[in-house]
Motif scaffolding. Structure first.
Motif, PDB file in Angstrom:
ATOM      1  N   ARG A 205       0.863  -1.180   0.000  1.00 50.34           N
ATOM      2  CA  ARG A 205       0.000   0.000   0.000  1.00 50.34           C
ATOM      3  C   ARG A 205       0.897   1.226   0.000  1.00 50.34           C
ATOM      4  N   THR A 206       0.614   2.160  -0.918  1.00 51.30           N
ATOM      5  CA  THR A 206       1.395   3.397  -0.976  1.00 51.30           C
ATOM      6  C   THR A 206       0.775   4.434  -0.049  1.00 51.30           C
ATOM      7  N   LYS A 207       1.517   5.487   0.229  1.00 51.90           N
ATOM      8  CA  LYS A 207       1.090   6.494   1.205  1.00 51.90           C
ATOM      9  C   LYS A 207      -0.193   7.216   0.767  1.00 51.90           C
ATOM     10  N   ASP A 208      -0.506   7.175  -0.548  1.00 59.76           N
ATOM     11  CA  ASP A 208      -1.753   7.803  -1.006  1.00 59.76           C
ATOM     12  C   ASP A 208      -2.962   6.883  -0.797  1.00 59.76           C
ATOM     13  N   GLY A 209      -2.743   5.749  -0.096  1.00 57.14           N
ATOM     14  CA  GLY A 209      -3.851   4.866   0.247  1.00 57.14           C
ATOM     15  C   GLY A 209      -4.146   3.787  -0.777  1.00 57.14           C
ATOM     16  N   LYS A 210      -3.443   3.782  -1.899  1.00 58.39           N
ATOM     17  CA  LYS A 210      -3.744   2.808  -2.954  1.00 58.39           C
ATOM     18  C   LYS A 210      -3.052   1.475  -2.671  1.00 58.39           C
ATOM     19  N   PHE A 211      -3.750   0.389  -3.031  1.00 62.10           N
ATOM     20  CA  PHE A 211      -3.190  -0.964  -2.902  1.00 62.10           C
ATOM     21  C   PHE A 211      -2.673  -1.405  -4.271  1.00 62.10           C
ATOM     22  N   HIS A 212      -1.493  -2.002  -4.300  1.00 62.75           N
ATOM     23  CA  HIS A 212      -0.898  -2.478  -5.557  1.00 62.75           C
ATOM     24  C   HIS A 212      -0.574  -3.963  -5.374  1.00 62.75           C
TER      25      HIS A 212
END
Length: 437
Positions: A205-212
């Motif tokens: 999960r990146t700091k912008d809240g998105k899951f990859h």
């Protein structure tokens, strides 16, 4: 036992520094086709990477022949077209001054013995038994060089590390690696799910809240690795050494063209100046600095670059003493671009290239550059590729090592023979800040 990762599986590499970029390049060379690199800085070389630097020493002599043999392979690779523009085989002038401690003298002797024992390196080694020999080896050193003796190894040199990172970034992009930089590339956490086989990573999960999502997460986050892989505990700590530069004129830079890396084991080392910026880089010798979290006892790199944009007074004195010995005309010049350079340190100075235990072979950690990893930049990723092909770490040195989580760690990494001095805490050496009213 898992089947290992397939060539088309999505792989995420966290960190666009030396270990991450080398891995991305070598995985594409091995036929992996679905690789993404996440890096929190908005450009490569990233400012948080220890390799974002003018130069790093590429020396082949190690007390452990395992690393000597690997560096000889790395130097061969430094001479290939992708890496050659950044490698300068100026030689390594390795001495102690007349004031050196016995530990420094003994360490130098072991390095020299290692160089002279190796059939490939031995022809390049020149003994420097006194000050006159040192002057013969490098006529530009016009300081007193009091008591200096040691050897010159012409097999060694240095690499322009920041530019080498940029070149491999371009090569990896051309090979199809996707890069997410800045706010899209800042990784907050490795995400796990529960499976019948146990805990397994499903991505990041990146700091912008998105899951990859990904099949495999490779964490190559330098001094920040402990926050993403807390299982490391005190196995890896963030540590730093001081770096500063002297700004030269075009003429001064030209006069020092081609000088070997000049290293007094008890004082520090300096490099030939960079012809593009006219900066001469200098580093003091010391035990380095750690930044221990009082709650966990684990050292992490500071969150901001500003917190590291200084060097302590003691280190400045060391650097000026080295200049007074070697290039006295520069000894009282301002020191510019001062900073602490953070890296991931292991207590035995070995790298870690292995699965994180209890993650069902879904998270790999690449860590422990320990202040000597960059010289391996051209070949480091090939070891990761080899590791993934075999689904296990075949070199005992690079396996995940269990350590006692309750063990007190005093002078972290200080038992490593080539280091001199005690590790100090960042909070104890910070410049006193005057309050802004």
């Amino acid at each position: 036992m898992t089947m290992g990762v397939q060539k088309s599986d999505p792989i995420i590499i966290v960190g666009g520094g030396a270990f991450g970029l080398s891995t991305a390049l070598h995985l594409t060379r091995s036929g992996f086709t679905n690789i993404s690199v996440y890096e929190k800085d908005d450009h490569i070389p990233p400012r948080y990477s220890a390799a974002n630097d003018l130069n790093k020493i590429v020396r082949a002599e190690y007390e452990d022949p395992f690393y000597t043999d690997l560096t000889i392979k790395a130097i061969a690779e430094w001479k290939t077209p992708l890496f050659a523009p950044f490698f300068h085989q100026t030689g390594f002038l390795h001495c102690v001054s007349g004031d050196a401690s016995q530990k420094a003298i003994d360490t130098l002797a072991r390095f020299r013995a290692s160089a002279e024992k190796n059939a490939q390196i031995k022809p390049h080694v020149v003994p420097l038994d006194n000050v006159n020999d040192v002057r013969q080896a490098c006529w530009q050193l016009d300081g007193p060089l009091t008591g200096w003796n040691g050897y010159l190894n012409r097999f060694d040199g240095y690499a322009h590390s920041g530019n080498a990172l940029a070149a491999v970034y371009r090569a990896a992009q051309a090979a199809g690696v996707r890069f997410y930089l800045g706010e899209h590339g800042a990784v907050d956490e490795v995400v796990y799910v529960s499976t019948l086989q146990g805990r397994k990573s499903s991505g990041i999960r990146t700091k912008d809240g998105k899951f990859h999502p990904s099949s495999l997460v490779i964490v190559a986050a330098g001094g920040a690795v402990g926050r993403l892989v807390p299982e490391l505990g005190k196995k890896v700590v963030a540590k730093s050494w001081s770096v500063a530069h002297v700004q030269l004129t075009d003429e001064e830079t030209s006069a020092l063209r081609g000088i070997p890396i000049t290293y007094a084991r008890d004082l520090g080392f300096l490099f030939e100046p960079d012809p593009k910026t006219n900066l001469l880089k200098i580093c003091p010798m010391g035990g380095g600095f750690i930044n221990t979290d009082p709650k966990t006892g684990i050292s992490h790199a500071p969150d901001t670059l500003e917190e590291s944009a200084f060097v302590p007074d003691h280190d400045e004195k060391q650097m000026r003493k080295l200049l007074a010995h070697t290039l006295p005309a520069l000894a009282n010049r301002p020191l510019v671009k001062r900073s602490l350079c953070w890296f991931a340190d292991t207590d035995d100075s070995d790298f870690i290239i292995d699965y994180v235990p209890g993650t069902s072979d879904s998270v790999v950690v690449l860590s422990g550059d320990s202040g000597h990893g960059f010289k391996m930049f051209p070949i480091f990723g090939s070891w990761v590729s080899d590791f993934l092909e075999h689904s296990r770490q075949r070199n005992a040195q690079w396996r995940w090592k269990q350590t006692d989580p309750n063990a007190e760690k005093g002078n972290w990494g200080g038992d490593v023979s080539w280091r001199l001095g005690e590790s100090l805490e960042l909070k104890d050496i910070r410049p006193k800040v005057v309050s802004k009213l």
